[in-house]
Scaffold this motif. Structure first.
Motif, mmCIF file in Angstrom:
data_model
loop_
_atom_site.group_PDB
_atom_site.id
_atom_site.type_symbol
_atom_site.label_atom_id
_atom_site.label_comp_id
_atom_site.label_asym_id
_atom_site.label_seq_id
_atom_site.Cartn_x
_atom_site.Cartn_y
_atom_site.Cartn_z
ATOM 1 N N GLY A 82 0.739 -0.992 0.048
ATOM 2 C CA GLY A 82 0.038 0.089 0.037
ATOM 3 C C GLY A 82 0.697 1.320 -0.202
ATOM 4 N N SER A 83 0.594 2.105 1.111
ATOM 5 C CA SER A 83 1.198 3.539 1.056
ATOM 6 C C SER A 83 2.817 3.222 1.681
ATOM 7 N N GLY A 201 5.303 5.972 11.212
ATOM 8 C CA GLY A 201 4.260 6.591 11.583
ATOM 9 C C GLY A 201 4.006 8.099 11.031
ATOM 10 N N VAL A 202 5.499 8.582 11.507
ATOM 11 C CA VAL A 202 5.410 10.219 11.271
ATOM 12 C C VAL A 202 5.483 10.420 9.843
ATOM 13 N N PHE A 203 6.527 9.647 9.208
ATOM 14 C CA PHE A 203 7.005 10.237 7.872
ATOM 15 C C PHE A 203 6.509 9.525 6.757
ATOM 16 N N GLY A 204 5.670 8.197 7.164
ATOM 17 C CA GLY A 204 5.077 7.466 6.201
ATOM 18 C C GLY A 204 6.435 6.676 5.300
ATOM 19 N N THR A 205 7.690 6.963 5.555
ATOM 20 C CA THR A 205 8.733 6.328 5.071
ATOM 21 C C THR A 205 10.090 6.427 5.995
ATOM 22 N N THR A 206 10.932 5.929 5.650
ATOM 23 C CA THR A 206 12.275 5.729 6.329
ATOM 24 C C THR A 206 13.151 6.282 5.462
ATOM 25 N N ASP A 207 13.119 6.919 4.585
ATOM 26 C CA ASP A 207 13.968 7.459 3.536
ATOM 27 C C ASP A 207 14.838 8.593 4.289
ATOM 28 N N PHE A 208 16.224 8.588 4.335
ATOM 29 C CA PHE A 208 16.973 9.510 4.920
ATOM 30 C C PHE A 208 16.611 10.697 4.195
#
Lengths: 633, 187, 101
Positions: A82-83, A201-208
């Motif tokens: 999904g997202s 949760g906060v960013f929707g991603t963990t991309d630096f």
């Protein structure tokens, strides 16, 4: 064009070395194993160097929102739900390349050193396979482009750390130390993993890149989410980098081979926590309370571990406590926002601490594995070159100019002074203690009476071990030039700044009198520490001390004992309860079922008479029943 | 025709009783031959000429001969010595079988259907062969494979095994001793 | 069809039961085998009777296949009996009880 290829090559070359040595190392000759392992790391280091050249040369393909030049290499989509999209992504930017160069350079030197050190060990191929796997994991950790990918490398280096600490697994102490390291860092990793979830949760991603870009928009300054995220990530960093209160595994980790201690537990893996915080500095800057905590933990760890090193009788464990203390400095640096200073100290520490460990390894090599300093002494006459190398490392550690340790430590202290004076005071005190304990270690090992007398066949190490030591000594001497100058940011800092604190511009460096005073003070403290150490441990003219304090120190402030009472005791009690429950409930159910089946089997056993006609009669009765059903229907 | 059927039925029943009641296996085989022969006649009464011929060739010709050969191979020792088998006494087996037989009679003869009219070709080689090679071609081929497997199996089983140690369940004791031991166990 | 079908079927049932008695009562494996052949023949008789009754030749074909299978069965069975005799010096089914529980 070349950058993606090089970025992929850097972690995969050691991985290939691991596969070769891991699968066929038993059949290779010792020479082949060494060539494969060292060759893989050398090629990876060369690729990293080319990467540096490329990113200096090529214009960035587009300025990342965070400001610095960065290249993204997507390998494939790892998780797509999904997202939530998690690609396996490499991120090439000045920070990751600088770190990869440090890892590759020190790693290469230590590989070469290991060839001589592990010569004659039957597990040589296994050792080099693990070491290469470690290099691959560490490169992956450094180059990872998001937290999830970084976690792979993070756990990979943890696994290799476990495998290499417990390398001589037939020794119970080594096996226990491996398990301890694994479990304690796992405590921190729980925090790290939760931090990754919070980041999702906060960013929707963990991309630096995205996290750096959106940190200002998504995280309220000092807000709960920012603080929670920063603290959770710091928990992971503290576990990996052996900060209070999770430091307990690192001294025990010295059970592993000395090159491993130099590579993993001094130069690279333990600095991963610092690297991660610098990598996510944008997030941490949104949580000033967490930053204050990090700085405080770093400062307290620095002085605590330095104090513990004062009374430690084991040479390698002194260096381990020293590593904890120096890592404390790095956390102090990143805690006050001096990220590039933290990386600078990380680099110079990698040089001089690896040098110290390799020199200690040379001592052990010469003495047949002895690490207890109380049974050493007077080795300066037998191992003059090793003594010189250790002295260079020790002076750098103590912060004597113009060695690299002086510059990086001084940079941290001046940044700390600018932030909070008490942090500076603690740091300077720790620096004084540092000078004392390293002088003690030097004096006990190399000076004084020759305790081993005539039995000594001790000699300096062979060239394959000596050469890496001299190269590291050279880097220790020259490394200061990387990052320090009075009035403007040093080379390393300027290089890193293109990726760090972008947008804020280079910080105005306070030059002049204030800076000079601070430098003078820290040099003075270091020299004073050396003088005190000299008086106490060499001249032995300064006697006394407080017994209570000595007891406290030799028990390291009873932290291990507190763990035993507060953590291990309850866990043991829980385990006992669980064991009883297991026996009385789970086992009883399983065994009861088995017994019931067994008894019914015994009961039915009589039907199997072995007589053909009985079986035929059974068939007949069955047919009779079916017929009766038909007839009656 | 009814008389013929009566004779054939009597011979068949006498043969059946002979198979199960003879003391010696050779007599049982002869009684079996009687059963097979009289049934072949009965098949003729039922317009199954081809099957009747097959019955004689395969059963009487091949199978009975095989029995005789095996009896010859195992010679006299295969004869039964003791009478009443203790494990399932005939006193129990025969009433059970009688009940079964009665039920079989009820089931088989209960359905009274008027017999269909058939032409003169019914049951001839031509008609059976036509059905065999059209509608029943696949089972026919499968039957050939079954025969092949039977041949291979017989060869494999008939190969003389290398002398194996006397097997664990029955140590080196004669059949007679084994039998007497069994008696003891049973009581 | 001069003799009514039930007579044939009754003969079949009685033969079948006789064969079964033989299987259950006799101890010689050879005689047990012959009893089985009697049972098979009883079934064949029923098949042929029904084929005649319905005026369809399928029942006779079934008998054909039963013959095939019976031949194979006899060959294999007798080979096994010979093997058992070689191994155990007996063809008494009550002496072959390795599977006794």
């Amino acid at each position: 064009m070349l950058i993606p290829v090089l970025a992929v090559l850097v972690p995969t070359l050691p991985l290939a070395g691991w596969a070769l040595n891991g699968l066929w190392g038993g059949r290779f000759t010792r020479r082949t194993v060494a060539i494969v392992a060292c060759g893989a790391v050398a090629a990876a280091f060369a690729a990293a160097a080319l990467l540096l050249w490329q990113i200096r040369l090529a214009p960035p393909p587009g300025r990342a929102p965070a400001g610095g030049p960065s290249w993204i290499v997507d390998l494939y989509s790892w998780i797509g739900a999904g997202s939530i999209q998690v690609p396996l992504r490499l991120l090439v930017d000045p920070l990751s390349v600088a770190m990869a160069l440090v890892v590759g350079g020190v790693g290469l030197l230590i590989h070469v050193y290991s060839v001589g050190y592990m010569d004659g060990d039957p597990g040589c191929a296994r050792y080099f396979a693990y070491l290469n796997l470690f290099m691959a994991s560490m490169f992956w950790l450094v180059l990872a482009g998001n937290l999830a990918a970084m976690f792979i490398g993070w756990e990979g280096v943890g696994l290799c750390s476990y495998l290499l600490i417990a390398f001589w697994f037939t020794r119970p102490a080594a096996a226990a130390a491996g398990v301890k390291a694994f479990l304690v860092t796992r405590l921190g990793d729980v925090g790290f993993l939760l931090g990754i979830f919070v980041a999702f949760g906060v960013f929707g991603t963990t991309d630096f890149g995205v996290m750096t870009r959106d940190a200002g928009a998504r995280l309220a300054l000092g807000g709960g989410a920012a603080t929670a995220l920063a603290l959770l990530l710091f928990a992971g960093a503290a576990g990996k980098s052996a900060q209070l209160p999770l430091y307990v595994w690192l001294p025990d980790a010295m059970e592993g081979p000395t090159p491993v201690s130099a590579l993993i537990h001094a130069a690279t893996m333990v600095t991963a926590g610092v690297y991660m915080i610098v990598r996510l500095h944008a997030v941490f800057l949104r949580a000033p309370a967490a930053m204050d905590l990090i700085a405080a933990v770093g400062a307290v760890t620095a002085i605590f571990a330095a104090a513990a090193a004062l009374v430690e009788p084991d040479l390698k464990r002194v260096l381990a406590y020293s590593t904890i203390s120096q890592l404390g400095y790095m956390f102090l640096a990143v805690g006050v926002g001096a990220f590039s200073a933290g990386i600078f100290h990380l680099t110079s520490h990698a040089f001089f601490k690896a040098l110290l460990f390799l020199a200690a390894g040379a001592v052990m090599h010469a003495l047949g594995g002895e690490t207890d300093m109380r049974r050493m002494g007077g080795l300066a006459r037998r191992l003059p070159r090793t003594t010189a190398a250790f002295a260079i490392g020790a002076l750098a550690l103590a912060g004597i100019p113009p060695l690299s340790g002086f510059f990086s430590k001084d940079l941290i202290l001046s940044e700390a002074f600018r932030a909070q004076a008490w942090l500076w005071a603690v740091g300077v005190a720790a620096a004084g203690l540092t000078a004392v304990y390293i002088l003690r270690a030097f004096a006990l090992t190399f000076l004084g009476a020759d305790l081993r007398g005539a039995e000594g066949t001790a000699h300096d190490p062979p060239p394959s071990m000596a050469a890496p030591m001299w190269i590291l000594a050279g880097l220790t001497v020259a490394g200061g030039g990387l990052g320090w100058s009075f009035t403007h940011p040093g080379i390393l800092e300027r290089f890193l700044l293109t990726g760090l604190r972008a947008g804020a511009g280079p910080p105005a460096r306070a030059g002049g009198a204030g800076e000079g005073t601070l430098v003078a003070a820290s040099v003075l403290v270091a020299v004073a520490g050396i003088v005190v150490g000299w008086l106490v441990y060499v001249r032995r003219s300064l006697r006394g001390g407080v017994p209570a304090l000595a007891g406290l120190l030799s028990h390291r402030f009873y932290i291990e004992e507190a763990y035993a009472v507060g953590v291990i005791g309850p866990v043991r009690a829980l385990a006992r309860v669980a064991a009883v429950a297991d026996r009385t409930v789970t086992d009883a159910a399983v065994m009861g079922l088995a017994r019931a089946l067994g008894r019914s089997g015994q009961a039915l056993r009589g039907l199997e008479t072995g007589y053909l006609r009985h079986y035929a009669a059974f068939v007949l009765v069955g047919v009779l029943l079916i017929l009766a059903y038909w007839v009656s229907r | 025709m009814a008389v013929l059927f009566g004779g054939v039925a009597c011979l068949a029943l006498a043969g059946g009783v002979g198979v199960i009641a003879s003391r010696r296996p050779v007599h049982s085989v002869l009684a079996l031959l009687l059963v097979l022969g009289s049934l072949a006649v009965d098949y003729l009464l039922l317009d199954a000429q081809f099957i009747a011929v097959l019955q004689l060739i395969i059963y009487a010709g091949a199978i009975v001969v095989l029995f005789v050969f095996v009896i010859m191979l195992l010679h006299a020792r295969s004869g039964e010595v003791a009478r009443v088998p203790a494990v399932l006494p005939p006193a129990a087996a025969i009433p059970v079988c009688a009940v079964f037989g009665l039920m079989l009679l009820v089931v088989l003869t209960g359905a009274a259907i008027a017999p269909a009219a058939v032409g003169p070709a019914f049951g001839t080689v031509q008609e059976v062969g036509r059905a065999l090679f059209s509608r029943f071609l696949l089972p026919f081929e499968a039957a050939s494979i079954v025969l092949l497997i039977g041949m291979i199996g017989a060869v494999v089983l008939g190969k003389r095994l290398p002398p194996s140690p006397p097997d664990a369940g029955r140590p080196a004791e004669g059949p007679g001793e084994g039998r007497s031991k069994r008696r003891v166990e049973l009581r | 069809m001069t003799v009514p079908a039930p007579y044939h079927l009754a003969l079949s049932a009685v033969l079948f039961t006789l064969g079964m008695v033989g299987v259950l009562v006799r101890r010689s494996a050879l005689v047990v085998f012959m009893s089985i052949e009697v049972m098979l023949n009883a079934v064949n008789l029923a098949f042929v009777t029904f084929a005649r009754l319905r005026g369809v030749v399928d029942g006779q074909l079934l008998v054909f296949f039963v013959l095939v299978v019976a031949a194979v069965e006899v060959v294999i069975g007798l080979a096994i009996i010979v093997d058992v005799f070689r191994a155990m010096e007996t063809v008494d089914v009550d002496d072959v009880d390795l599977l006794r529980g």
